[in-house]
Design an enzyme around this catalytic site. Sequence first.
Site, mmCIF file in Angstrom:
data_model
loop_
_atom_site.group_PDB
_atom_site.id
_atom_site.type_symbol
_atom_site.label_atom_id
_atom_site.label_comp_id
_atom_site.label_asym_id
_atom_site.label_seq_id
_atom_site.Cartn_x
_atom_site.Cartn_y
_atom_site.Cartn_z
ATOM 1 N N LYS A 13 20.044 -11.883 14.864
ATOM 2 C CA LYS A 13 18.991 -12.762 14.648
ATOM 3 C C LYS A 13 19.476 -14.243 15.582
ATOM 4 O O LYS A 13 18.831 -14.598 16.254
ATOM 5 C CB LYS A 13 18.637 -13.336 13.525
ATOM 6 C CG LYS A 13 17.968 -12.216 12.565
ATOM 7 C CD LYS A 13 17.806 -12.823 10.960
ATOM 8 C CE LYS A 13 18.976 -13.099 10.338
ATOM 9 N NZ LYS A 13 19.774 -12.017 9.983
ATOM 10 N N ARG A 88 14.480 -16.457 2.880
ATOM 11 C CA ARG A 88 14.913 -15.206 2.485
ATOM 12 C C ARG A 88 14.368 -14.829 0.970
ATOM 13 O O ARG A 88 14.988 -13.957 0.769
ATOM 14 C CB ARG A 88 16.382 -15.729 2.527
ATOM 15 C CG ARG A 88 17.391 -15.010 3.632
ATOM 16 C CD ARG A 88 18.748 -15.639 3.331
ATOM 17 N NE ARG A 88 19.747 -14.979 3.808
ATOM 18 C CZ ARG A 88 20.548 -15.322 5.044
ATOM 19 N NH1 ARG A 88 20.141 -16.277 5.708
ATOM 20 N NH2 ARG A 88 21.761 -14.749 5.349
ATOM 21 N N ARG A 127 33.061 -9.016 14.191
ATOM 22 C CA ARG A 127 32.664 -10.112 15.094
ATOM 23 C C ARG A 127 33.538 -11.214 15.014
ATOM 24 O O ARG A 127 34.044 -11.663 13.893
ATOM 25 C CB ARG A 127 31.071 -10.487 14.856
ATOM 26 C CG ARG A 127 30.826 -10.939 13.828
ATOM 27 C CD ARG A 127 29.382 -10.982 13.533
ATOM 28 N NE ARG A 127 28.916 -11.828 12.349
ATOM 29 C CZ ARG A 127 27.675 -12.036 11.968
ATOM 30 N NH1 ARG A 127 26.486 -11.726 12.702
ATOM 31 N NH2 ARG A 127 27.339 -12.517 10.673
ATOM 32 N N ARG A 163 34.025 -15.697 10.557
ATOM 33 C CA ARG A 163 33.399 -16.279 9.504
ATOM 34 C C ARG A 163 34.105 -15.731 8.023
ATOM 35 O O ARG A 163 34.400 -14.295 7.953
ATOM 36 C CB ARG A 163 31.927 -15.797 9.257
ATOM 37 C CG ARG A 163 30.971 -16.796 10.136
ATOM 38 C CD ARG A 163 29.791 -16.425 10.267
ATOM 39 N NE ARG A 163 29.089 -15.880 9.136
ATOM 40 C CZ ARG A 163 27.740 -15.614 8.774
ATOM 41 N NH1 ARG A 163 26.839 -15.582 9.935
ATOM 42 N NH2 ARG A 163 27.328 -15.243 7.768
ATOM 43 N N ARG A 174 25.753 -9.094 0.934
ATOM 44 C CA ARG A 174 24.562 -9.647 1.528
ATOM 45 C C ARG A 174 23.485 -8.574 1.919
ATOM 46 O O ARG A 174 22.336 -9.121 1.913
ATOM 47 C CB ARG A 174 25.371 -10.276 2.882
ATOM 48 C CG ARG A 174 25.972 -11.544 2.592
ATOM 49 C CD ARG A 174 27.120 -11.861 3.656
ATOM 50 N NE ARG A 174 26.507 -12.322 5.053
ATOM 51 C CZ ARG A 174 27.224 -12.279 6.047
ATOM 52 N NH1 ARG A 174 28.418 -11.723 6.261
ATOM 53 N NH2 ARG A 174 26.729 -12.579 7.344
HETATM 54 P P1 AMP Z 1 23.417 -16.372 7.503
HETATM 55 O O1 AMP Z 1 24.518 -17.142 8.532
HETATM 56 O O2 AMP Z 1 22.210 -16.381 7.728
HETATM 57 O O3 AMP Z 1 24.161 -15.019 7.595
HETATM 58 O O4 AMP Z 1 24.139 -16.938 6.143
HETATM 59 C C1 AMP Z 1 25.310 -17.067 5.490
HETATM 60 C C2 AMP Z 1 24.951 -17.066 4.035
HETATM 61 O O5 AMP Z 1 24.398 -18.493 3.835
HETATM 62 C C3 AMP Z 1 24.221 -16.441 3.275
HETATM 63 O O6 AMP Z 1 25.086 -15.081 2.927
HETATM 64 C C4 AMP Z 1 23.816 -17.222 2.145
HETATM 65 O O7 AMP Z 1 24.933 -17.356 1.185
HETATM 66 C C5 AMP Z 1 23.308 -18.448 2.897
HETATM 67 N N1 AMP Z 1 22.175 -18.703 3.038
HETATM 68 C C6 AMP Z 1 21.769 -18.845 4.507
HETATM 69 N N2 AMP Z 1 20.521 -19.263 4.753
HETATM 70 C C7 AMP Z 1 19.953 -18.906 3.340
HETATM 71 C C8 AMP Z 1 18.856 -19.033 2.663
HETATM 72 N N3 AMP Z 1 17.655 -19.130 3.410
HETATM 73 N N4 AMP Z 1 18.447 -18.740 1.414
HETATM 74 C C9 AMP Z 1 19.849 -18.628 0.703
HETATM 75 N N5 AMP Z 1 21.086 -18.588 1.053
HETATM 76 C C10 AMP Z 1 21.151 -18.548 2.609
#
Ligand code: AMP
Length: 217
Positions: A13, A88, A127, A163, A174
């Site tokens: 994404k 989400r 990554r 990360r 996740r």
């Molecule tokens: P991402 O970078 O999108 O993979 O997000 C990393 C982490 O941030 C996720 O595993 C969640 O803990 C939190 N997170 C990011 N976006 C959301 C969302 N829209 N709703 C809830 N938690 C989020």
Amino acid sequence: MNIILLGPPGAGKGTQAARLVERHGMRQLSTGDMLRAAVQAETPTGLKVKAIMESGGLVPDEIVSSLISDELVALPQTVGLIFDGYPRTEAQARQLDEILARHRRKIDRVIELAVDEDALVERITGRFTCAHCGAGYHEKFKLPRNTDPLMCDHCGSFDFKRRPDDNEQTVRTRMAEYRAKTAPILPFYEARGLVSRVNGMADIDEVTEEIEQVLGS
Ligand code: AMP
């Protein structure tokens, strides 16, 4: 045009959103990036969400929706939006509808990046990014040209980072969260005829082309 990129962690994404930003001057709204910035800056929100993010769980809906709402205030109507990692949950999808309505905007398309989950673990755990300019790399699929010492192709920096939530155990959590809470929002958008499915396992350039076709550009 306002679009949502939907797919499990590691589906690409962020990579595809960055390309759309470059090609079409759209604006990427990544709640993951916003939350990581808050954690880094140790803001009250950052302190609240740090442990949740490290475990791979989802941050409360109200927190992410208010981050999105705040970002939208400063954005002119003419700028197209790419939602990356948001919504989400179904509650977030409903909150997004309300936020967009306040700005006389709506979702025009939801692009689902379909991927094979087992391959994702390998993608994610390998990554890393340049600590200076943020360029993305992968241990197996996309090393910088100069590997001894490792040097960023884009800015020449020797500093890289990973990360903290890109380890296998957190990735599995996740993914489970995606299956349980995020995939079920697809019917919400399917009922409006907005969902297009793209093969996220294809080569990065092919995925971009498929997305461009969906967007009709
Ligand atoms: P991402 O970078 O999108 O993979 O997000 C990393 C982490 O941030 C996720 O595993 C969640 O803990 C939190 N997170 C990011 N976006 C959301 C969302 N829209 N709703 C809830 N938690 C989020």
